[in-house]
Write an enzyme that holds these catalytic residues in place. Structure first.
Site, mmCIF file in Angstrom:
data_model
loop_
_atom_site.group_PDB
_atom_site.id
_atom_site.type_symbol
_atom_site.label_atom_id
_atom_site.label_comp_id
_atom_site.label_asym_id
_atom_site.label_seq_id
_atom_site.Cartn_x
_atom_site.Cartn_y
_atom_site.Cartn_z
ATOM 1 N N LYS A 158 33.107 47.959 62.698
ATOM 2 C CA LYS A 158 34.230 48.875 62.459
ATOM 3 C C LYS A 158 35.171 48.903 63.665
ATOM 4 C CE LYS A 158 33.619 53.497 63.115
ATOM 5 N NZ LYS A 158 34.649 54.004 64.048
ATOM 6 N N ASN A 159 34.605 49.067 64.864
ATOM 7 C CA ASN A 159 35.445 49.253 66.047
ATOM 8 C C ASN A 159 36.138 47.972 66.498
ATOM 9 O OD1 ASN A 159 34.838 51.922 65.994
ATOM 10 N ND2 ASN A 159 33.590 51.932 67.867
ATOM 11 N N CYS B 200 39.042 66.628 68.586
ATOM 12 C CA CYS B 200 38.016 65.815 67.946
ATOM 13 C C CYS B 200 36.683 66.481 68.210
ATOM 14 C CB CYS B 200 38.058 64.433 68.558
ATOM 15 S SG CYS B 200 36.624 63.447 68.194
ATOM 16 N N ARG C 90 39.227 64.036 74.126
ATOM 17 C CA ARG C 90 39.687 62.668 73.833
ATOM 18 C C ARG C 90 41.204 62.523 73.824
ATOM 19 N NH1 ARG C 90 36.129 60.106 69.032
ATOM 20 N NH2 ARG C 90 36.275 58.161 70.164
ATOM 21 N N ASP D 201 27.806 55.566 71.669
ATOM 22 C CA ASP D 201 27.690 55.581 70.209
ATOM 23 C C ASP D 201 26.250 55.380 69.723
ATOM 24 O OD1 ASP D 201 30.353 56.073 69.940
ATOM 25 O OD2 ASP D 201 30.925 54.066 69.273
ATOM 26 N N ARG E 291 32.293 56.733 56.914
ATOM 27 C CA ARG E 291 33.309 56.201 57.828
ATOM 28 C C ARG E 291 32.792 54.974 58.574
ATOM 29 N NH1 ARG E 291 35.014 59.941 62.174
ATOM 30 N NH2 ARG E 291 36.058 58.017 62.680
#
Ligand code: UD1
Length: 428
Positions: A22-23, A125, A130, A315, A407
């Site tokens: 995803k990133n 967030c 952030r 993460d 997501r």
């Protein structure tokens, strides 16, 4: 809102195919804004965040064509062709940006190509403030005039952006990506020091090179870019998702099972693999992926501190905390990247975990067993830590707010069920 129900206590056994990252996919998609030619991305994951980025890009005039999947190229995932003949709209609206912070990735490319961009500030967030101040300061150094007006970043430059020597005071992943994209179309040389070394940044840089950009130092903390007047189209395969792979590695470990993470790239996961081995998990790198084996093993807690790559990824902090909640002994988890990333702790405690927070560290003392409970989490990785805890817990756990998982985890229930997990989605 959908929820997920898990009956825990079964060791996972089998093969889990790892999707595209995803990133990596998000900045790669934004790179289409840098060229009028077609950019073809292979191995794109099917995730809500990818759809959010596609909707944002469409609002700027990007034409997208989903072209089946890439089995023929030796990897799964989708094939997406993106063409930005013209950027028809330089404003990224709040309604789209608020859904995903990574939307800020359109700022650098639009400004570089059009000389102006107006992007809504992503706002607060769940995992901390952030801000995007580092993105903005660096663009100013390249000649942009930036104002904040009505919640929007208003950026303009006379002519092209100018090459500059940028030194990020703090490692920022999307900041590095934004400036890297902007620099490819700037006039002259840009040096980015203290650049993020995450594999996703290198993946973007490699794609930009395929598009005609001149970048040296890829994978290091100093990126040097010689700006070009234009870039051209390219075809690029998104690298495998190291966080998805890491999460399923923990799924194997926490259930004391044995799972092959197909397509996973161990070179991107060294810090996590080191922690798993220290905890007593057997990790074997194979040609087709990584075999994670915890069958019949007693695991013990290990101290972990999150750091920018190649350190331990923030993460993965929540998932590994779930693992150590069921391991022998104590471990200290220290979070150095985000100031508020322990929201999973109260929920894990509701499942019987023994965790105490002291400032930015959590002391986890392993318990014999977690027990199922209704839980919910407020961000993607925290939600995954609850899924993992549920897989190991006795009884039934219901995890609310599944949209967080959608997501970032493609076909979560199917991948886990294929390895023997008792998991189902309850639709509202
Ligand atoms: C990216 C990842 C996210 C991951 C994070 C850290 C994507 C789409 N998201 O997020 O999954 O958790 O890296 O590995 O790739 N900061 C500032 N000012 C800025 C930018 C950042 O103060 O302008 C701070 C942040 O608040 C944070 C730290 O720097 O404390 C690192 O953030 P950053 O690397 O920018 O995270 P993201 O790129 O948003």
């Amino acid at each position: 809102m959908d929820s997920i129900r898990i009956r825990g206590g079964r060791p996972l056994n089998g093969v889990i195919p790892i999707s595209g990252a995803k990133n990596a996919a998000l900045p790669l998609m934004a790179a289409t804004l840098l060229t009028a030619d077609t950019l073809t991305l292979l191995n794109l994951p099917h995730l809500v965040d990818i759809t959010t980025m596609a909707n944002l890009l469409a609002s700027h005039g990007v034409f997208m064509h989903m072209n089946g999947n890439a089995k023929a190229q030796g990897c799964g995932g989708r094939v997406l062709e993106l063409t930005t003949r013209d950027i028809t709209n330089t404003t990224a609206h709040y309604d789209l940006v608020r859904k995903m912070r990574a939307s800020i990735l359109v700022l650098g490319p639009i400004l570089a190509r059009m000389g102006q961009a107006r992007v809504s500030l992503p706002g607060g967030c769940a995992i901390g403030a952030r801000p995007v101040d580092l993105h903005l300061k660096a663009l100013e150094q390249m000649g942009a005039v930036i104002g904040i007006d009505g919640g929007y970043v208003d950026a303009r430059v006379e002519g092209r952006l100018k090459g500059a020597h940028l030194v990020f005071p703090q490692v920022t992943v999307t900041g590095t990506e934004n400036l890297l994209m902007a620099a490819t179309l700037a006039e002259g040389e840009t040096i980015i020091d203290n650049a993020a070394r995450e594999p996703e940044v290198a993946d973007l840089a490699n794609c930009l090179v395929a598009m005609g950009a001149e970048i040296s130092g890829i994978g290091s903390s100093r990126l040097v870019v010689q700006g070009k007047e234009s870039l051209h189209g390219a075809t690029h395969s998104v690298l495998p998702d190291r966080i998805e792979a890491g999460s399923y590695a923990v799924a194997a470990a926490i259930t004391r099972g044995r799972v092959l993470l197909q397509h996973a790239d161990a070179t991107h996961m060294a810090a996590l693999i080191k922690v798993l081995i220290a905890a007593g998990v057997e990790v074997t790198v194979q040609e087709d992926g990584i075999l994670v084996d915890a069958a019949g093993r007693t695991l013990k807690g290990v101290d972990v501190m999150t750091e920018p790559h190649p350190g331990f990824p923030t993460d993965m902090q929540a998932q590994v905390m779930a693992l150590f909640a069921t391991a022998e002994g104590a471990s200290m988890m220290t979070e150095t990247i985000f100031e508020n990333r322990f929201m999973h702790v109260p929920e894990l405690k509701r499942m019987g975990a023994n965790i105490n927070i002291h400032n930015n560290s959590a002391i986890v003392r392993g318990v014999d067993a977690l027990s199922g409970a209704p839980v919910m989490a407020t961000d993607l990785r925290a939600s995954m830590s609850l899924v993992l805890a549920a897989l190991a817990a006795t009884g039934e756990t219901t995890i609310a707010r599944v949209y967080h998982l959608d997501r970032g985890y493609e076909r979560l229930e199917q991948k886990l069920a294929a390895c023997g997990a008792e998991i189902e989605r309850l639709r509202d």
